[in-house]
Write a protein that holds these residues in place. Sequence first.
Motif, PDB file in Angstrom:
ATOM      1  N   ILE A 180      11.761 -10.301  11.299  1.00 44.03           N
ATOM      2  CA  ILE A 180      12.643  -9.458  12.111  1.00 44.03           C
ATOM      3  C   ILE A 180      13.762 -10.294  12.716  1.00 44.03           C
ATOM      4  CG2 ILE A 180      12.733  -8.098  14.242  1.00 44.03           C
ATOM      5  CD1 ILE A 180       9.881  -7.122  13.508  1.00 44.03           C
ATOM      6  N   ALA A 181      13.432 -11.495  13.176  1.00 48.91           N
ATOM      7  CA  ALA A 181      14.460 -12.388  13.727  1.00 48.91           C
ATOM      8  C   ALA A 181      15.444 -12.818  12.643  1.00 48.91           C
ATOM      9  CB  ALA A 181      13.793 -13.606  14.357  1.00 48.91           C
ATOM     10  N   ALA A 182      14.937 -13.082  11.443  1.00 44.04           N
ATOM     11  CA  ALA A 182      15.816 -13.471  10.339  1.00 44.04           C
ATOM     12  C   ALA A 182      16.761 -12.332   9.965  1.00 44.04           C
ATOM     13  CB  ALA A 182      14.970 -13.885   9.135  1.00 44.04           C
ATOM     14  N   ALA A 183      16.250 -11.098   9.997  1.00 46.28           N
ATOM     15  CA  ALA A 183      17.095  -9.945   9.699  1.00 46.28           C
ATOM     16  C   ALA A 183      18.221  -9.814  10.721  1.00 46.28           C
ATOM     17  CB  ALA A 183      16.255  -8.675   9.674  1.00 46.28           C
ATOM     18  N   ALA A 184      17.884 -10.008  11.984  1.00 48.29           N
ATOM     19  CA  ALA A 184      18.900  -9.928  13.046  1.00 48.29           C
ATOM     20  C   ALA A 184      19.962 -11.008  12.851  1.00 48.29           C
ATOM     21  CB  ALA A 184      18.236 -10.072  14.412  1.00 48.29           C
ATOM     22  N   ALA A 185      19.524 -12.214  12.463  1.00 50.58           N
ATOM     23  CA  ALA A 185      20.466 -13.311  12.262  1.00 50.58           C
ATOM     24  C   ALA A 185      21.411 -13.037  11.093  1.00 50.58           C
ATOM     25  CB  ALA A 185      19.700 -14.614  12.021  1.00 50.58           C
ATOM     26  N   GLN A 186      20.937 -12.268  10.096  1.00 49.07           N
ATOM     27  CA  GLN A 186      21.760 -11.956   8.930  1.00 49.07           C
ATOM     28  C   GLN A 186      22.493 -10.623   9.066  1.00 49.07           C
ATOM     29  OE1 GLN A 186      19.656 -12.441   5.143  1.00 49.07           O
ATOM     30  NE2 GLN A 186      18.228 -13.852   6.120  1.00 49.07           N
ATOM     31  N   GLY A 187      22.335  -9.977  10.217  1.00 51.06           N
ATOM     32  CA  GLY A 187      23.017  -8.707  10.449  1.00 51.06           C
ATOM     33  C   GLY A 187      22.418  -7.547   9.676  1.00 51.06           C
TER      34      GLY A 187
ATOM     35  N   SER B 240      -6.982  -9.391  12.929  1.00 52.10           N
ATOM     36  CA  SER B 240      -5.659  -9.919  12.580  1.00 52.10           C
ATOM     37  C   SER B 240      -4.690  -8.787  12.239  1.00 52.10           C
ATOM     38  CB  SER B 240      -5.773 -10.880  11.394  1.00 52.10           C
ATOM     39  OG  SER B 240      -6.522 -12.026  11.736  1.00 52.10           O
ATOM     40  N   LYS B 241      -5.196  -7.780  11.539  1.00 51.28           N
ATOM     41  CA  LYS B 241      -4.343  -6.636  11.198  1.00 51.28           C
ATOM     42  C   LYS B 241      -3.871  -5.915  12.457  1.00 51.28           C
ATOM     43  CE  LYS B 241      -6.344  -5.684   6.637  1.00 51.28           C
ATOM     44  NZ  LYS B 241      -7.086  -4.709   5.816  1.00 51.28           N
ATOM     45  N   LEU B 242      -4.780  -5.746  13.420  1.00 50.71           N
ATOM     46  CA  LEU B 242      -4.403  -5.095  14.679  1.00 50.71           C
ATOM     47  C   LEU B 242      -3.307  -5.874  15.391  1.00 50.71           C
ATOM     48  CD1 LEU B 242      -7.740  -3.870  16.314  1.00 50.71           C
ATOM     49  CD2 LEU B 242      -5.665  -2.509  16.006  1.00 50.71           C
ATOM     50  N   MET B 243      -3.459  -7.198  15.421  1.00 52.36           N
ATOM     51  CA  MET B 243      -2.474  -8.021  16.110  1.00 52.36           C
ATOM     52  C   MET B 243      -1.117  -7.925  15.412  1.00 52.36           C
ATOM     53  SD  MET B 243      -4.547  -8.990  18.371  1.00 52.36           S
ATOM     54  CE  MET B 243      -3.411  -9.978  19.298  1.00 52.36           C
ATOM     55  N   ARG B 244      -1.127  -8.006  14.088  1.00 52.88           N
ATOM     56  CA  ARG B 244       0.129  -7.925  13.337  1.00 52.88           C
ATOM     57  C   ARG B 244       0.836  -6.603  13.579  1.00 52.88           C
ATOM     58  NH1 ARG B 244      -2.732 -10.230   8.673  1.00 52.88           N
ATOM     59  NH2 ARG B 244      -2.961  -8.125   7.835  1.00 52.88           N
ATOM     60  N   ALA B 245       0.070  -5.516  13.512  1.00 47.79           N
ATOM     61  CA  ALA B 245       0.668  -4.197  13.701  1.00 47.79           C
ATOM     62  C   ALA B 245       1.280  -4.061  15.086  1.00 47.79           C
ATOM     63  CB  ALA B 245      -0.383  -3.112  13.477  1.00 47.79           C
ATOM     64  N   GLY B 246       0.563  -4.544  16.097  1.00 46.97           N
ATOM     65  CA  GLY B 246       1.068  -4.437  17.460  1.00 46.97           C
ATOM     66  C   GLY B 246       2.364  -5.187  17.679  1.00 46.97           C
ATOM     67  N   ARG B 247       2.530  -6.303  16.973  1.00 38.05           N
ATOM     68  CA  ARG B 247       3.754  -7.099  17.138  1.00 38.05           C
ATOM     69  C   ARG B 247       4.933  -6.532  16.354  1.00 38.05           C
ATOM     70  NH1 ARG B 247       0.168 -12.492  16.016  1.00 38.05           N
ATOM     71  NH2 ARG B 247      -0.858 -12.585  18.052  1.00 38.05           N
ATOM     72  N   THR B 248       4.637  -5.793  15.278  1.00 33.85           N
ATOM     73  CA  THR B 248       5.698  -5.302  14.400  1.00 33.85           C
ATOM     74  C   THR B 248       6.191  -3.910  14.764  1.00 33.85           C
ATOM     75  OG1 THR B 248       4.874  -6.646  12.558  1.00 33.85           O
ATOM     76  CG2 THR B 248       6.262  -4.768  11.989  1.00 33.85           C
ATOM     77  N   LEU B 249       5.295  -3.023  15.172  1.00 37.60           N
ATOM     78  CA  LEU B 249       5.657  -1.614  15.379  1.00 37.60           C
ATOM     79  C   LEU B 249       6.796  -1.377  16.372  1.00 37.60           C
ATOM     80  CD1 LEU B 249       2.208   0.216  15.230  1.00 37.60           C
ATOM     81  CD2 LEU B 249       4.150   0.481  13.669  1.00 37.60           C
ATOM     82  N   PRO B 250       6.925  -2.145  17.462  1.00 42.43           N
ATOM     83  CA  PRO B 250       8.044  -1.875  18.380  1.00 42.43           C
ATOM     84  C   PRO B 250       9.419  -1.936  17.709  1.00 42.43           C
ATOM     85  CG  PRO B 250       6.428  -3.268  19.461  1.00 42.43           C
ATOM     86  CD  PRO B 250       6.014  -3.169  18.018  1.00 42.43           C
TER      87      PRO B 250
ATOM     88  N   PHE C 151      10.039  -0.748  14.751  1.00 39.54           N
ATOM     89  CA  PHE C 151      10.142   0.375  13.822  1.00 39.54           C
ATOM     90  C   PHE C 151       9.623   1.640  14.507  1.00 39.54           C
ATOM     91  CE2 PHE C 151       9.743  -3.498  11.335  1.00 39.54           C
ATOM     92  CZ  PHE C 151      10.844  -3.398  10.490  1.00 39.54           C
ATOM     93  N   PRO C 152      10.420   2.219  15.408  1.00 37.49           N
ATOM     94  CA  PRO C 152       9.945   3.346  16.229  1.00 37.49           C
ATOM     95  C   PRO C 152       9.568   4.595  15.441  1.00 37.49           C
ATOM     96  CG  PRO C 152      12.312   2.984  16.506  1.00 37.49           C
ATOM     97  CD  PRO C 152      11.782   1.798  15.774  1.00 37.49           C
ATOM     98  N   LEU C 153      10.227   4.863  14.322  1.00 34.34           N
ATOM     99  CA  LEU C 153       9.881   6.056  13.546  1.00 34.34           C
ATOM    100  C   LEU C 153       8.525   5.886  12.870  1.00 34.34           C
ATOM    101  CD1 LEU C 153      13.322   6.981  11.918  1.00 34.34           C
ATOM    102  CD2 LEU C 153      12.242   7.934  13.970  1.00 34.34           C
ATOM    103  N   VAL C 154       8.253   4.696  12.360  1.00 33.38           N
ATOM    104  CA  VAL C 154       6.937   4.427  11.791  1.00 33.38           C
ATOM    105  C   VAL C 154       5.878   4.525  12.885  1.00 33.38           C
ATOM    106  CG1 VAL C 154       5.483   2.678  10.705  1.00 33.38           C
ATOM    107  CG2 VAL C 154       7.834   3.000   9.916  1.00 33.38           C
ATOM    108  N   ALA C 155       6.181   3.964  14.051  1.00 32.92           N
ATOM    109  CA  ALA C 155       5.234   4.011  15.173  1.00 32.92           C
ATOM    110  C   ALA C 155       4.964   5.448  15.593  1.00 32.92           C
ATOM    111  CB  ALA C 155       5.778   3.212  16.353  1.00 32.92           C
ATOM    112  N   ALA C 156       6.001   6.278  15.599  1.00 36.48           N
ATOM    113  CA  ALA C 156       5.823   7.684  15.987  1.00 36.48           C
ATOM    114  C   ALA C 156       4.963   8.423  14.966  1.00 36.48           C
ATOM    115  CB  ALA C 156       7.185   8.352  16.121  1.00 36.48           C
ATOM    116  N   GLY C 157       5.179   8.152  13.684  1.00 32.82           N
ATOM    117  CA  GLY C 157       4.354   8.787  12.652  1.00 32.82           C
ATOM    118  C   GLY C 157       2.902   8.348  12.739  1.00 32.82           C
ATOM    119  N   PHE C 158       2.683   7.090  13.086  1.00 34.24           N
ATOM    120  CA  PHE C 158       1.339   6.556  13.280  1.00 34.24           C
ATOM    121  C   PHE C 158       0.676   7.267  14.454  1.00 34.24           C
ATOM    122  CE2 PHE C 158      -1.119   2.321  14.073  1.00 34.24           C
ATOM    123  CZ  PHE C 158      -2.220   2.805  13.389  1.00 34.24           C
ATOM    124  N   ALA C 159       1.379   7.371  15.557  1.00 32.47           N
ATOM    125  CA  ALA C 159       0.824   8.012  16.750  1.00 32.47           C
ATOM    126  C   ALA C 159       0.549   9.494  16.530  1.00 32.47           C
ATOM    127  CB  ALA C 159       1.790   7.834  17.926  1.00 32.47           C
TER     128      ALA C 159
END
Length: 400
Positions: A120-127, A79-89, A91-99
């Motif tokens: 993430i969708a809620a954040a986009a809706a609230q600007g 479950s953790k792997l799935m969550r991370a894969g869906r979230t990292l795109p 947050f590119p700087l976090v993804a780069a540090g991970f890689a």
Amino acid sequence: MHALLALLGDLSRQELHGLTDEESLDRTALLVAAGNMVAAELTRTVRHAETTQAPERDGLTSMRSWLVGHQRVSANDASKLMRAGRTLPSFPLVAAGFAAGEITAAQVDVIADAVGPKEIAAAAAQGIELAGFDEAWARVARECSHDSLKVAVQAFQAALDPDGPEPDPTEARSLRIVKHADGSTTGRWDLDAVASEKVQAAIESQVQADRPKGDTRTRVQQQADALVQIADNQLASGQLPILRGEKPHVVVQLALEDLIDPATGAQTASMGFGAQISAARARWLACDAVVSRVVMGPDGTPLDYGRKHRIVPAPLRRAVVARDKNCVFAGCGAPHWWADVHHLVHWINGGETSLKNSALLCERHHTKVHHGFSVVRDPGGRWRTYRPDGTEILIGPLLS
């Protein structure tokens, strides 16, 4: 990939006794970074496999199921792997540090556990711009403690919802039960204030009703006993929903000779949810139970209903559950209470309703078997699964 495996094999064969303290610590730091890089690449690959629906090749609907069934990854880690894969795109700087090996998988999970596609969708809706959080989290993850990152992530949650939780409390409720090797469990629940009041009222009523003189139990022991008693009362009431054609009940499977033998017999009996208990404990339960005879041998005529019955009778289902334990489709292992009894040779095609002609399959894989996949029990009693093209689904990593 093969070169990487070979390199890791070489490392495992290196002698460590001659290392100085400095060399030991340097080696550890490098291995932590390498482990982070491998974890990042695994996360990226799992996400790709998920988006391309790769698990369908092996008859599974999700990469989480495939990781659990085919690679023996724990359900929690999958479950953790799935969550991370869906979230990292997002947050590119976090993804780069991970890689780069600078950020750990555990740190990524702190972010992904709190910030998924919905947030993430809620954040986009609230600007709300994610770039600032991405930069801050990448810096905190590289430079500060693990707990510091948790605090930083809470800032995002506060910005997303400054007025507190949503009016619907059910969205935040959860109950996690983890089963251990000996069949015991630990659990955690998260409940809103009203739900907590209901649960506490039920448990407290049982605690106060059971306070014998000289009781030396601790408060936590009293509450645990109360919860078990509430479950006992509900099971005995007969008012719980029907489960696979039968009222829910505690199941204990024990050989006849062990039931009669007075020996303790550790891990001799098996229970419906997979726990192993002693013969002595099983005999204790049998004092207040209905005993059903299940004959597993070739002369077990009560298990063979021939062509007269198309629907699987309850005694035959119990026998199939006793033999198969869970869904037999390769890589699945769904529990028997999710599963149907499947006719290997369909009844309409002349197949008998018998133990030999039965297999336990969860609903999804029961459907798969009726659409091209097949399961076969070999002479040694092992279940094998085949794709529609005739190739066998094999479990385990490909290391050669």
